[in-house]
Design an enzyme around this catalytic site. Structure first.
Site, PDB file in Angstrom:
ATOM      1  CE  LYS A   1      -3.398  -0.886  -0.587  1.00 28.29           C
ATOM      2  NZ  LYS A   1      -3.771  -1.366  -1.953  1.00 28.29           N
TER       3      LYS A   1
ATOM      4  CB  THR B   1       2.950  -1.434  -5.479  1.00 26.58           C
ATOM      5  OG1 THR B   1       2.920  -1.369  -4.059  1.00 26.58           O
ATOM      6  CG2 THR B   1       3.971  -2.434  -5.956  1.00 26.58           C
ATOM      7  CB  THR B   2      -0.847  -0.092  -8.723  1.00 22.61           C
ATOM      8  OG1 THR B   2      -1.084  -1.240  -7.902  1.00 22.61           O
ATOM      9  CG2 THR B   2      -1.535  -0.283 -10.063  1.00 22.61           C
TER      10      THR B   2
ATOM     11  CB  SER C   1       9.233  -8.103  -4.640  1.00 23.38           C
ATOM     12  OG  SER C   1       9.382  -8.775  -3.404  1.00 23.38           O
ATOM     13  CG  HIS C   2       4.454  -6.015  -1.401  1.00 20.60           C
ATOM     14  ND1 HIS C   2       4.523  -4.697  -1.807  1.00 20.60           N
ATOM     15  CD2 HIS C   2       3.249  -6.481  -1.841  1.00 20.60           C
ATOM     16  CE1 HIS C   2       3.414  -4.385  -2.467  1.00 20.60           C
ATOM     17  NE2 HIS C   2       2.635  -5.447  -2.506  1.00 20.60           N
TER      18      HIS C   2
ATOM     19  CB  SER D   1      -3.691   2.489   2.122  1.00 20.11           C
ATOM     20  OG  SER D   1      -3.934   1.960   0.846  1.00 20.11           O
TER      21      SER D   1
ATOM     22  CB  SER E   1      -3.593  11.466 -13.325  1.00 19.38           C
ATOM     23  OG  SER E   1      -4.727  10.967 -14.030  1.00 19.38           O
TER      24      SER E   1
ATOM     25  CD  GLN F   1     -10.930  10.298 -10.661  1.00 26.31           C
ATOM     26  OE1 GLN F   1     -10.540  10.639  -9.545  1.00 26.31           O
ATOM     27  NE2 GLN F   1     -11.850   9.356 -10.814  1.00 26.31           N
TER      28      GLN F   1
ATOM     29  NE  ARG G   1      -8.677   3.957   1.340  1.00 27.55           N
ATOM     30  CZ  ARG G   1      -8.681   5.031   2.105  1.00 27.55           C
ATOM     31  NH1 ARG G   1      -9.814   5.612   2.430  1.00 27.55           N
ATOM     32  NH2 ARG G   1      -7.551   5.542   2.567  1.00 27.55           N
TER      33      ARG G   1
ATOM     34  N   GLY H   1      -5.640   7.745  -2.907  1.00 25.70           N
ATOM     35  CA  GLY H   1      -4.372   8.130  -3.533  1.00 25.70           C
ATOM     36  C   GLY H   1      -3.883   9.507  -3.151  1.00 25.70           C
TER      37      GLY H   1
END
Length: 296
Positions: free
Chosen positions: A49, A52-53, A108-109, A139, A229, A231, A258, A260
């Site tokens: 959280k 990463t994405t 990876s985490h 998060s 971005s 959105q 959620r 960001g």
């Protein structure tokens, strides 16, 4: 609001070298530990959280030179496989990566000491993104609620206590971030802050471009910033995880993307909880020069 159909929290996770982790991940650990890196692999590492994405999509856009079709043709978890993930018949990060053409982007985490040695031996580049602990725990709590296989986290206060004690998957945020912070001077490691990305995404994208040894035009830079971005990514099925079935992630409970933002923790921490957290934080981070901002 306990859900009796969910397993007891403590029963759900195993331990990997003392760190709480999903049992299926641990059963597959040998394949992760012995993973064969390639010299042109890029590894994206974060505590869960922490953006990463977001960083993964930025890197994808740089790699494809802004080709939106390539970036949208498959979900982010297929374009950037999650190395240590393993769920029965659904996800196997190691297998996905073995079948991938180079250059691979790996997610990876894992804390520093558990990252497969092969990545260091092959001198792979690694990007680490750090986000302040308070926003991470908020998060993480909502993520726990929406991922249907997770145990019930209890109240927000209960979950914050677990987080402070390192009793969440991937263990202590404090140890995780500090271990990677110590590597920040390694030329093969780029250490970024989520809050810096929020404050000035252009500057941070240019850092990534330089680190990857690339050159991009102003036009491409603007395109990357626009496409990544919050959105845009929230509405993009290839980045918002809505392609996963509802029995894996229930977006009606809480969306994967959620808010960001930096500083949302203020809407969830009570004054007393914040004081307790700050005192514990001070003890855990004593002597460290790592100081993520809790607001911008």
């Amino acid at each position: 609001m306990m859900n009796s159909s969910k397993p007891a929290y403590a029963d759900y996770f195993g331990r990997l070298r003392g760190m709480p982790l999903y049992k299926e991940f641990i059963q597959n650990w040998h394949n992760v530990e012995t993973f064969e890196a390639r010299p042109d692999d890029l590894v994206i590492v974060t505590y869960p959280k922490s953006g990463t994405t977001w960083i993964s999509e930025i890197v994808c856009m740089i790699y494809t030179e802004g080709d939106l079709e390539k970036c949208k043709k498959d979900a982010i978890f297929n374009r950037v496989p999650y190395l240590e993930s393993k769920t029965e018949n659904v996800i196997n990060g190691v297998q996905q990566l073995k079948q991938m053409a180079s250059p691979r982007i790996v997610k990876s985490h894992l804390p520093l000491e558990l990252l497969p040695a092969s990545f260091w031996e092959k001198n792979c580049k690694i990007i680490y993104v750090c986000r302040n602990a308070k926003d991470v725990v908020v998060s993480y709590y909502f993520f726990f609620l929406m991922v249907t296989v997770n145990p019930d986290p209890g109240s927000f206060q209960d979950f914050v206590e677990k987080f402070m004690d390192g009793e969440v998957p991937y263990g202590s945020w404090y140890k995780h971030t500090k271990s990677w912070w110590e590597k920040r001077k390694n030329p093969q490691v780029l250490f970024l802050f989520y809050e810096d990305m929020q404050e000035n995404i252009r500057r941070e994208v240019l850092k990534v471009v330089k680190f990857l040894g690339r050159k991009i035009s102003e036009e491409l830079l603007a395109k990357i910033i626009r496409h990544t971005s919050f959105q845009e990514m929230k509405n993009n099925p290839s980045t918002n995880y809505t392609t996963l079935p509802e029995e894996v992630m229930n977006h009606k409970v809480s969306p994967f993307m959620r808010k960001g933002v930096a500083g949302d923790w203020k809407n969830h921490f009570t004054v007393a909880l914040n004081e307790k957290f700050d005192m514990h934080y001070k003890q855990q981070m004593k002597g460290s020069t790592l100081k993520p901002r809790t607001e911008i």
